[in-house]
Design a protein around this motif. Structure first.
Motif, short mmCIF file in Angstrom:
data_model
loop_
_atom_site.label_atom_id
_atom_site.label_comp_id
_atom_site.label_asym_id
_atom_site.label_seq_id
_atom_site.Cartn_x
_atom_site.Cartn_y
_atom_site.Cartn_z
N ASP A 28 -11.93 -43.78 -17.33
CA ASP A 28 -12.58 -43.77 -18.64
C ASP A 28 -13.64 -44.87 -18.64
O ASP A 28 -13.32 -46.05 -18.82
CB ASP A 28 -11.54 -44.00 -19.74
CG ASP A 28 -12.12 -43.83 -21.14
OD1 ASP A 28 -13.37 -43.75 -21.25
OD2 ASP A 28 -11.36 -43.79 -22.11
N GLU A 57 -16.04 -45.68 -20.70
CA GLU A 57 -16.25 -46.42 -21.94
C GLU A 57 -15.19 -47.49 -22.14
O GLU A 57 -15.50 -48.62 -22.56
CB GLU A 57 -16.27 -45.44 -23.13
CG GLU A 57 -17.49 -44.52 -23.13
CD GLU A 57 -17.63 -43.74 -24.43
OE1 GLU A 57 -16.81 -43.99 -25.36
OE2 GLU A 57 -18.53 -42.89 -24.53
N SER A 58 -13.94 -47.17 -21.82
CA SER A 58 -12.87 -48.17 -21.93
C SER A 58 -13.07 -49.31 -20.94
O SER A 58 -12.86 -50.48 -21.26
CB SER A 58 -11.50 -47.52 -21.71
OG SER A 58 -11.23 -46.56 -22.72
N GLN A 73 -13.53 -53.32 -21.77
CA GLN A 73 -12.69 -54.33 -21.12
C GLN A 73 -13.54 -55.36 -20.37
O GLN A 73 -13.26 -56.57 -20.41
CB GLN A 73 -11.72 -53.66 -20.15
CG GLN A 73 -10.67 -52.80 -20.82
CD GLN A 73 -9.83 -52.03 -19.81
OE1 GLN A 73 -9.78 -52.37 -18.63
NE2 GLN A 73 -9.15 -50.99 -20.28
N LYS A 131 -19.71 -53.21 -28.56
CA LYS A 131 -19.07 -51.95 -28.97
C LYS A 131 -20.00 -51.10 -29.83
O LYS A 131 -20.04 -49.86 -29.70
CB LYS A 131 -17.78 -52.25 -29.74
CG LYS A 131 -16.67 -52.84 -28.87
CD LYS A 131 -15.45 -53.18 -29.71
CE LYS A 131 -14.35 -53.79 -28.86
NZ LYS A 131 -13.15 -54.17 -29.66
#
Length: 645
Positions: free
Chosen positions: A270, A272-273, A277, A525
């Motif tokens: 993923d 985007e995750s 992070q 974000k």
């Protein structure tokens, strides 16, 4: 040069000891030094250059001034320098000699010849001077000849001042561009990170300041041709539908745009995750964790992959530069990378063909101008952030067909200075292009440009006349004006104050709907959310190998993304706000929001439904016209006027 007065004492070092003496005794000291080194004179005479320096250092300044002894020898020195740069050496017999003499006769030892400072030699004869100067000229000429052996033919070269290097013409230049593109694909947006700042970069930053934040665009001789007319002028809705259909057919023939995303999901990746992070690790200064995540992102991100992969590639570049502390330097290199107006035109054409958002924004502003000035004989538009002026050819075209007669149009184009020695060259080129369109449509036209920080502009710079309808326009560039620490005296509010003082008939503003946060993780974000929408939109509608899409993503969108992620403080140029934040700011500055003209709103809705993807929407909310993709608001448009006091 400040010369000591005769009654001042100054230090002289003799035999290793510092001695302070009166300036009236300096002649005896000079003679003593001359006698002390007289025995080594023969050794200096073996080398003309050393002898020349020796005579300058030991000259007897007590003798009366005489003019330069050998102008021919000076010509022998100057002429090779003109030959190197390829210029014709100017004739010297009629050159004027300008002498500057101090109050004290002891310091009449400098003269200026042909605007060059020449040391005067006074303790040698004319014959000796001429011989040694000629020897020096011969030595210099021999060095020039040796050096020219290592220089390529100047006629086959193009000098790129932006990168301070010599580039071969045409084919070789194309090969270099291909190599740079390959390096870009391997190392990311701005190439391999550099940890050491060069002196030239530091000097550029000191001299240019905020001017360096204006992207570097190359200028061209061609300001209008068939391609410009095809993209900028309005050719009817049928022509627009044909362009949209052609692009959609090409996209359908390609591979499923979601194949790479499915592959990533199958591998439990993923992106985007991972990006979130990594931003958290960078914010905490956890270099080890951030570097490990960056390695994973580099493996799966790609500048030629899906929309998510392309965005991840740019964001990873920003995170890596921020982690290494080279964000400002890398952004400066990205901004100063040269791109032509024609290439920007390709990206613009792709954008308005795939998406109605930018096209609707320009049409909204132009329709309002035509309506509010329908009876005016003179119209003055002040455009804060004119960029390339692509908004105005359709307006000129519309004014030429106005029922009440053709008005005189004035446009004042305002933008930040461009880096280099010609800060207003691109703005002048915009004026030439618009003048050509006005001439072809027989619209009386006047143009002036202002290359300056917006907050430094005053009313007299705008040259406003009382008998003209004044409109202020700013599309998506106000976010580059600093908001400041205190809202009452920020540059952003200073510009709004100026706009209020000139009392326009209407103030049209277009904004990018995303809020700026001083906290890095929160800001990251929000940037990820906004630009994920844009990259998904292009991936859904535009072929992946489309040249206009690549320019849009890797240059025009990459610059604000990289700046928001990699830079902080004064180096952070992009500081956007949501439409609600802008509503509050503009209201507090003394403006009143005008109600939407429903005919214009209906026309904008009709354009969205004229063949574009069903994911686009336009809606009216709180006096703003909002546009977006798949439920997310991207742009906001509104019209204001100063409150009556």
């Amino acid at each position: 040069m400040v010369l000591p007065e005769e009654n001042n004492a100054f230090p002289v070092k003799l035999d290793g000891a510092n001695t302070f003496i009166d300036s009236t005794d300096h002649t005896n000291i000079s003679h003593s030094i001359h006698e002390k080194y007289q025995n080594n004179q023969n050794e200096f005479m073996l080398y003309p250059t050393l002898d020349y320096i020796n005579r300058i250092l030991l000259e007897d300044i007590d003798e009366p001034f005489s003019e330069y002894q050998d102008v021919a020898a000076l010509s022998d020195i100057e002429k090779p320098l003109y030959d190197i740069v390829g210029q014709k050496y100017p004739p010297s017999p009629n050159s004027q000699l300008v002498v500057r003499q101090s109050k004290s006769n002891h310091y009449s030892n400098i003269c200026i010849l042909n605007k060059q400072i020449i040391p005067k030699s006074t303790n040698t004869s004319l014959t000796q001077d001429s011989r040694n100067e000629s020897l020096l000229a011969k030595e210099f000429q021999r060095g020039v000849e040796e050096g020219q052996k290592f220089l390529p033919d100047i006629n086959n070269l193009t000098i790129d001042l932006q990168v301070s290097r010599l580039l071969p013409d045409t084919e070789h230049k194309k090969k270099i561009s291909e190599i740079e593109l390959e390096e870009e694909n391997v190392h990311g947006l701005v190439g391999k990170p550099k940890t050491r700042k060069s002196s030239s970069d530091e000097n550029l930053n000191i001299l240019e300041g905020r001017n360096s934040k204006m992207p570097m665009f190359s200028t061209e001789e061609i300001t209008r041709d068939e391609m410009y007319d095809k993209v900028l002028l309005y050719h009817g809705e049928e022509s627009v539908k044909e362009e949209i259909s052609r692009l959609q057919e090409i996209r359908k023939c390609q591979v499923n745009p979601h194949c790479n995303q499915k592959q990533n999901l199958e591998e439990n990746i993923d992106l985007e995750s991972l990006l979130v992070q990594c931003s958290e690790a960078v914010a905490l200064g956890n270099c080890k964790v951030a570097e490990e995540i960056i390695k994973v992102l580099r493996k799966h991100a790609s500048p030629v992959g899906s929309g998510t992969q392309r965005l991840a590639c740019i964001l990873t570049d920003g995170l890596e530069a921020r982690l290494a502390g080279t964000g400002s330097e890398s952004y400066r290199r990205l901004v100063n990378r040269q791109i032509s107006t024609r290439e920007v035109l390709k990206a613009y054409h792709m954008n308005i063909t795939a998406s109605p958002l930018l096209r609707i924004s320009y049409c909204f502003a132009n329709d309002y101008i035509c309506k509010v000035a329908e009876d005016a004989s003179r119209i003055h538009i002040i455009d804060f952030g004119i960029t390339f002026g692509f908004q105005w050819p359709p307006l000129i075209q519309a004014l030429a067909k106005r029922r009440g007669g053709v008005p005189k149009l004035r446009i004042t184009g305002i933008d930040l200075p461009q880096p280099g020695f010609r800060p207003a060259e691109r703005l002048n080129q915009i004026g030439v292009r618009l003048e050509e369109y006005a001439k072809s449509f027989e619209v009386p036209f006047e143009y002036q440009c202002i290359a300056s920080l917006w907050e430094s502009i005053c009313i007299k710079d705008l040259k406003i006349d009382d008998d003209e309808v004044l409109i202020v326009n700013s599309m998506f560039r106000f976010m580059q004006v600093r908001d400041g620490t205190f809202p009452t005296d920020s540059p952003r509010n200073q510009v709004l104050k100026l706009i209020k003082q000139i009392k326009p008939k209407g103030f049209i503003i277009g904004i990018l709907n995303v809020s700026y946060s001083p906290f890095f993780t929160t800001r990251f974000k929000k940037v990820l959310s906004l630009y994920s929408m844009l990259f998904d939109m292009f991936d859904t509608l535009v072929p992946r190998d489309d040249e206009g899409r690549q320019l849009m993503e890797r240059v025009l969108l990459a610059r604000p993304i990289f700046n928001l992620v990699a830079c902080e403080g004064q180096d952070q140029v992009e500081r956007p706000e949501t439409y609600k934040q802008w509503h509050k700011r503009i209201s507090q500055a003394g403006f009143k929001l005008l109600s939407m003209d429903q005919d214009i709103v209906k026309a904008c809705n009709a354009k969205v439904k004229s063949g574009y993807h069903e994911g686009f929407f336009v809606q009216e909310e709180s006096g703003w016209l909002l546009q977006g993709w798949k439920g997310r608001i991207n742009y906001g448009l509104s019209v204001w006027e100063p409150k009556l006091e």
